[in-house]
Scaffold this motif. Structure first.
Motif, PDB file in Angstrom:
ATOM      1  N   ARG A 142       1.704  12.567  12.656  1.00  0.00           N
ATOM      2  CA  ARG A 142       0.463  12.210  13.360  1.00  0.00           C
ATOM      3  C   ARG A 142      -0.657  13.177  13.012  1.00  0.00           C
ATOM      4  N   ARG A 143      -0.338  14.455  12.922  1.00  0.00           N
ATOM      5  CA  ARG A 143      -1.376  15.442  12.612  1.00  0.00           C
ATOM      6  C   ARG A 143      -1.888  15.302  11.189  1.00  0.00           C
ATOM      7  N   LEU A 144      -0.995  14.991  10.290  1.00  0.00           N
ATOM      8  CA  LEU A 144      -1.429  14.761   8.906  1.00  0.00           C
ATOM      9  C   LEU A 144      -2.334  13.538   8.826  1.00  0.00           C
ATOM     10  N   LEU A 145      -1.995  12.487   9.553  1.00  0.00           N
ATOM     11  CA  LEU A 145      -2.831  11.284   9.568  1.00  0.00           C
ATOM     12  C   LEU A 145      -4.181  11.568  10.225  1.00  0.00           C
ATOM     13  N   ALA A 146      -4.162  12.385  11.270  1.00  0.00           N
ATOM     14  CA  ALA A 146      -5.422  12.739  11.937  1.00  0.00           C
ATOM     15  C   ALA A 146      -6.329  13.516  10.994  1.00  0.00           C
ATOM     16  N   ILE A 147      -5.749  14.476  10.269  1.00  0.00           N
ATOM     17  CA  ILE A 147      -6.531  15.251   9.305  1.00  0.00           C
ATOM     18  C   ILE A 147      -7.084  14.341   8.211  1.00  0.00           C
ATOM     19  N   SER A 148      -6.244  13.420   7.729  1.00  0.00           N
ATOM     20  CA  SER A 148      -6.680  12.488   6.685  1.00  0.00           C
ATOM     21  C   SER A 148      -7.816  11.597   7.186  1.00  0.00           C
ATOM     22  N   SER A 149      -7.707  11.142   8.442  1.00  0.00           N
ATOM     23  CA  SER A 149      -8.740  10.270   9.009  1.00  0.00           C
ATOM     24  C   SER A 149     -10.073  11.000   9.117  1.00  0.00           C
ATOM     25  N   VAL A 150     -10.022  12.232   9.617  1.00  0.00           N
ATOM     26  CA  VAL A 150     -11.252  13.022   9.737  1.00  0.00           C
ATOM     27  C   VAL A 150     -11.865  13.261   8.362  1.00  0.00           C
ATOM     28  N   ALA A 151     -11.015  13.571   7.379  1.00  0.00           N
ATOM     29  CA  ALA A 151     -11.513  13.817   6.028  1.00  0.00           C
ATOM     30  C   ALA A 151     -12.150  12.571   5.431  1.00  0.00           C
ATOM     31  N   MET A 152     -11.518  11.400   5.632  1.00  0.00           N
ATOM     32  CA  MET A 152     -12.058  10.154   5.081  1.00  0.00           C
ATOM     33  C   MET A 152     -13.395   9.797   5.712  1.00  0.00           C
ATOM     34  N   ILE A 153     -13.463   9.873   7.043  1.00  0.00           N
ATOM     35  CA  ILE A 153     -14.697   9.510   7.732  1.00  0.00           C
ATOM     36  C   ILE A 153     -15.817  10.484   7.380  1.00  0.00           C
ATOM     37  N   SER A 154     -15.493  11.783   7.332  1.00  0.00           N
ATOM     38  CA  SER A 154     -16.506  12.785   6.987  1.00  0.00           C
ATOM     39  C   SER A 154     -17.023  12.573   5.569  1.00  0.00           C
ATOM     40  N   THR A 155     -16.099  12.279   4.638  1.00  0.00           N
ATOM     41  CA  THR A 155     -16.503  12.034   3.256  1.00  0.00           C
ATOM     42  C   THR A 155     -17.377  10.797   3.151  1.00  0.00           C
ATOM     43  N   LEU A 156     -17.018   9.758   3.908  1.00  0.00           N
ATOM     44  CA  LEU A 156     -17.798   8.518   3.895  1.00  0.00           C
ATOM     45  C   LEU A 156     -19.218   8.758   4.402  1.00  0.00           C
ATOM     46  N   ILE A 157     -19.330   9.447   5.539  1.00  0.00           N
ATOM     47  CA  ILE A 157     -20.653   9.724   6.107  1.00  0.00           C
ATOM     48  C   ILE A 157     -21.477  10.583   5.156  1.00  0.00           C
ATOM     49  N   LEU A 158     -20.846  11.595   4.566  1.00  0.00           N
ATOM     50  CA  LEU A 158     -21.547  12.473   3.632  1.00  0.00           C
ATOM     51  C   LEU A 158     -22.014  11.707   2.403  1.00  0.00           C
TER      52      LEU A 158
END
Length: 231
Positions: free
Chosen positions: A9-25
């Motif tokens: 779950r923590r790995l998926l959470a980190i991946s989700s934050v990274a994907m969304i942050s990259t998308l917004i950036l």
């Protein structure tokens, strides 16, 4: 199993934050580049129009000009609008306090971007001071960053789903690779290969193994003592 779920779950959470942050950036950087390109185009339009001499004092002949969805405005030093190709001059307010006009009067050129939340659009303005002291302003409307998001939303959602599935698979593989050596070690405390466990865990593992061996020795001693007493 609980540890696996937590790590997964923590790995998926980190991946989700990274994907969304990259998308917004990525969208923000793209829109920033888009804004610079629009303003540069307006600057080129202004330079071309200024070089034609159509807007010099006493020569304002705009009958043969086509502005291609651009708003062209001539503003005097006092802020009075002398020409506008899109609206009627009657009742127009003084434009001397517009940021791009003030900057052009002071520095020779100015620019500004104004956003309309109701129309979901952005208005780009570029102004340049003419030889007679008046200001030539070029304006163009374009979609706001929220419009860009909305237009790209189906593609964005599809990409996020694909990336999410890939991250789920990678998270399971990574979780397994982290947990398996620990599980193998726990199943066989007496005989394990120290090369297959994490070096950071070796002091902890050695302490547990020593305690485990002490417990076994004490248990054997009690059995021997009990056997001797019974005889």
């Amino acid at each position: 199993m609980r540890m696996k779920r937590i790590i997964n779950r923590r790995l998926l959470a980190i991946s989700s934050v990274a994907m969304i942050s990259t998308l917004i950036l990525a969208v923000s950087v793209f829109y920033e580049m888009f804004q610079k390109e629009v303003l540069e185009d307006l600057r080129n339009y202004a330079d071309v129009l200024r070089s034609t001499g159509y807007f010099d004092e006493g020569k304002q002949n705009t009958a043969n000009l086509e502005f291609d969805n651009l708003r062209v405005t001539i503003i005097t030093k006092t802020g009075e609008v002398k020409f506008d190709n899109t609206v009627n001059l009657q009742g127009m307010s003084n434009h001397g306090d517009r940021p791009e006009v003030e900057e052009a009067l002071e520095k020779g050129e100015g620019k500004d971007i104004r956003h309309s939340s109701t129309l979901n659009k952005s208005a780009f303005y570029y102004a340049v001071r003419l030889e007679d002291g008046s200001v030539l302003r070029i304006a163009k409307e374009a979609n706001s960053i929220w419009s860009v998001f909305e237009a790209a939303m189906p593609t964005i959602i599809s990409m996020l789903i694909v990336l999410w599935l890939i991250c789920m698979g990678l998270a399971k593989l990574l979780t397994k690779s982290i947990i398996t050596p620990i599980e193998d070690m726990a199943k066989n405390m007496e005989h394990f290969d120290s090369n297959n466990i994490y070096k950071e865990l070796l002091p902890f593992v050695n302490t547990i193994r020593d305690q485990h061996q002490d417990i076994l020795r004490n248990a054997n001693m009690r059995q021997v003592f009990t056997a001797n007493v019974s005889h």
